[in-house]
Design an enzyme around this catalytic site. Structure first.
Site, mmCIF file in Angstrom:
data_model
loop_
_atom_site.group_PDB
_atom_site.id
_atom_site.type_symbol
_atom_site.label_atom_id
_atom_site.label_comp_id
_atom_site.label_asym_id
_atom_site.label_seq_id
_atom_site.Cartn_x
_atom_site.Cartn_y
_atom_site.Cartn_z
ATOM 1 C CG ASP A 49 -0.179 -11.032 2.893
ATOM 2 O OD1 ASP A 49 -0.538 -11.601 3.941
ATOM 3 O OD2 ASP A 49 -0.949 -10.846 1.923
ATOM 4 C CE1 TYR A 54 -4.177 -11.607 -2.970
ATOM 5 C CE2 TYR A 54 -2.001 -11.348 -2.021
ATOM 6 C CZ TYR A 54 -3.379 -11.240 -1.915
ATOM 7 O OH TYR A 54 -3.924 -10.737 -0.770
ATOM 8 C CE LYS A 79 -3.564 -13.172 2.470
ATOM 9 N NZ LYS A 79 -2.805 -12.543 1.383
ATOM 10 C CG HIS A 112 -7.854 -14.961 0.224
ATOM 11 N ND1 HIS A 112 -6.912 -15.060 -0.784
ATOM 12 C CD2 HIS A 112 -8.017 -13.628 0.437
ATOM 13 C CE1 HIS A 112 -6.537 -13.837 -1.141
ATOM 14 N NE2 HIS A 112 -7.195 -12.963 -0.427
HETATM 15 N N1 LIG Z 1 -6.783 -11.038 2.869
HETATM 16 C C1 LIG Z 1 -7.357 -10.313 1.939
HETATM 17 O O1 LIG Z 1 -8.509 -10.524 1.577
HETATM 18 C C2 LIG Z 1 -6.580 -9.216 1.290
HETATM 19 C C3 LIG Z 1 -7.228 -8.336 0.422
HETATM 20 C C4 LIG Z 1 -6.485 -7.319 -0.175
HETATM 21 C C5 LIG Z 1 -5.139 -7.198 0.120
HETATM 22 N N2 LIG Z 1 -4.514 -8.095 0.962
HETATM 23 C C6 LIG Z 1 -3.067 -7.982 1.274
HETATM 24 O O2 LIG Z 1 -2.786 -6.706 1.845
HETATM 25 C C7 LIG Z 1 -1.782 -6.048 1.077
HETATM 26 C C8 LIG Z 1 -1.954 -4.552 1.139
HETATM 27 O O3 LIG Z 1 -3.249 -4.168 0.714
HETATM 28 P P1 LIG Z 1 -3.548 -3.479 -0.701
HETATM 29 O O4 LIG Z 1 -2.453 -3.820 -1.638
HETATM 30 O O5 LIG Z 1 -4.925 -3.827 -1.103
HETATM 31 O O6 LIG Z 1 -3.570 -1.926 -0.382
HETATM 32 P P2 LIG Z 1 -2.585 -0.849 0.310
HETATM 33 O O7 LIG Z 1 -1.318 -1.479 0.714
HETATM 34 O O8 LIG Z 1 -3.393 -0.096 1.295
HETATM 35 O O9 LIG Z 1 -2.356 0.176 -0.865
HETATM 36 C C9 LIG Z 1 -1.610 -0.118 -1.997
HETATM 37 C C10 LIG Z 1 -1.712 1.104 -2.919
HETATM 38 O O10 LIG Z 1 -1.100 2.220 -2.281
HETATM 39 C C11 LIG Z 1 -0.055 2.716 -3.119
HETATM 40 N N3 LIG Z 1 1.053 3.100 -2.219
HETATM 41 C C12 LIG Z 1 1.899 2.291 -1.551
HETATM 42 N N4 LIG Z 1 2.770 2.983 -0.830
HETATM 43 C C13 LIG Z 1 2.473 4.289 -1.032
HETATM 44 C C14 LIG Z 1 3.022 5.506 -0.565
HETATM 45 N N5 LIG Z 1 4.058 5.509 0.274
HETATM 46 N N6 LIG Z 1 2.460 6.672 -0.977
HETATM 47 C C15 LIG Z 1 1.403 6.676 -1.817
HETATM 48 N N7 LIG Z 1 0.837 5.549 -2.299
HETATM 49 C C16 LIG Z 1 1.368 4.371 -1.904
HETATM 50 C C17 LIG Z 1 0.305 1.595 -4.047
HETATM 51 O O11 LIG Z 1 0.751 2.071 -5.302
HETATM 52 P P3 LIG Z 1 2.170 1.655 -5.961
HETATM 53 O O12 LIG Z 1 2.299 0.163 -5.950
HETATM 54 O O13 LIG Z 1 2.056 2.238 -7.344
HETATM 55 O O14 LIG Z 1 3.210 2.328 -5.120
HETATM 56 C C18 LIG Z 1 -1.043 0.889 -4.222
HETATM 57 O O15 LIG Z 1 -1.825 1.550 -5.206
HETATM 58 C C19 LIG Z 1 -1.975 -6.653 -0.331
HETATM 59 O O16 LIG Z 1 -0.897 -6.397 -1.191
HETATM 60 C C20 LIG Z 1 -2.187 -8.097 0.020
HETATM 61 O O17 LIG Z 1 -0.951 -8.725 0.320
HETATM 62 C C21 LIG Z 1 -5.243 -9.085 1.548
#
Ligand SMILES: NC(=O)c1ccc[n+]([C@@H]2O[C@H](COP(=O)([O-])OP(=O)(O)OC[C@H]3O[C@@H](n4cnc5c(N)ncnc54)[C@H](OP(=O)(O)O)[C@@H]3O)[C@@H](O)[C@H]2O)c1
Length: 275
Positions: A49, A54, A79, A112
């Site tokens: 994704d 990004y 997106k 988005h």
């Molecule tokens: N459509 C939208 O508006 C929108 C907005 C935001 C995000 N997104 C998408 O959703 C994806 C996921 O959301 P997100 O990146 O915001 O947040 P998330 O996946 O909830 O959290 C990512 C965070 O958690 C940490 N993490 C990952 N695995 C872990 C584990 N097993 N134990 C402890 N910590 C862990 C990561 O650190 P490390 O990398 O240091 O491991 C990072 O700091 C994004 O990457 C993006 O593709 C979409």
């Protein structure tokens, strides 16, 4: 409910989407994102994704190409960003994404954020791309129920997914119920509370199940039939985040996690992005 990393969810147009993938927000373009995508491919991840915003689609495309993976085995989501909404700009944004990703189609193309003055027109561009078979499925992100109602009333194609911030502190029951009634799959962004996992109940359940807090939270998502795309750059966490298929939470535990909801966001709200 998905039973393995290879398992898929059937979207409302029949397309199969992996129920668990890798999100790459905030992973730098070039070697950071290439390393993460390659490590994920080695572990069997099929779904990635990304987004124009990004600024790492090029790295994602290079990693896939260099890995030699058959494109047809993968599921790529990207997106269109807010400042490129509107019909013509959306088509241009899509074409740039294709070029960066080094592919001739995208599996899932998303709006988005629901920019209210533009998203109906933007959606028409997505419908065109779908009809031309340049995308296998189209959907939205961050749409409230009222945004979805407006979209459904003014367009031909029902979005396949609504990708929203969703986790135990933000359970989004109203949007999930509307999506269920309308055949729209719910995909969680921020599924791991953006790393804010220091919640006593997660500790308690992790100890009980001999898993980690992240695994407890991801298991809660998949048992709720929510598509997840946890982001990490660490190979050991890439593995940890898919190692969630050999245990289950009982209904009592699911309810305890549900009751943590406090409508708490770790990211922006849709109204933060309106014109
Ligand atoms: N459509 C939208 O508006 C929108 C907005 C935001 C995000 N997104 C998408 O959703 C994806 C996921 O959301 P997100 O990146 O915001 O947040 P998330 O996946 O909830 O959290 C990512 C965070 O958690 C940490 N993490 C990952 N695995 C872990 C584990 N097993 N134990 C402890 N910590 C862990 C990561 O650190 P490390 O990398 O240091 O491991 C990072 O700091 C994004 O990457 C993006 O593709 C979409």
């Amino acid at each position: 409910m998905i039973k393995s990393l290879a398992d898929t969810v059937t979207l409302n147009n029949g397309v199969q989407m992996p129920g668990l993938g890798l999100g790459v927000f905030k992973i730098g373009d070039g070697s950071p994102v290439k390393n993460a995508v390659k490590a994920a491919l080695n572990l069997g991840y099929k779904s990635f994704d990304t987004a124009a915003m990004y600024r790492n689609e090029e790295g994602v495309g290079e990693a896939i190409k260099e890995s030699g993976t058959d494109r047809k085995e993968l599921f790529l989501t990207t997106k269109v960003w807010n400042d490129e909404q509107g019909y013509d700009k959306t088509i241009k944004s899509f074409e740039r994404s294709l070029k960066y990703l080094q592919t001739d189609y995208v599996d899932l193309f998303l709006i988005h954020w629901p920019i209210r003055t533009k998203f109906v027109e933007t959606w028409k561009a997505l419908e065109t791309l779908y009809e031309e078979k340049r995308v296998r499925a189209i959907g939205v992100c961050n749409f409230y129920v009222e945004d979805l109602k407006l979209l459904l009333d003014s367009s031909k194609i029902v979005p396949v997914v609504n990708q929203i911030e969703l986790h135990p502190l933000l359970t989004q029951l109203k949007i999930r119920e509307f999506c269920r009634q309308n055949g729209i799959a719910v995909e969680a962004w921020g599924p791991l509370l953006r790393g804010n996992l220091d919640v006593p109940l997660f500790n308690e359940l992790a100890e009980k199940h001999k898993n980690t807090k992240a695994q407890i939270v991801l298991r809660w998502h998949i048992q709720n039939e929510i598509i997840v795309i946890p982001k990490t750059v660490h190979p050991h966490r890439l593995r940890e985040n898919i190692d969630i298929f050999d245990f289950s939470l009982d209904s009592e535990e699911m309810k305890m996690i549900d009751s943590l909801n406090e409508n708490k966001r770790f990211g922006p709200a849709p109204e933060d992005f309106n014109d």
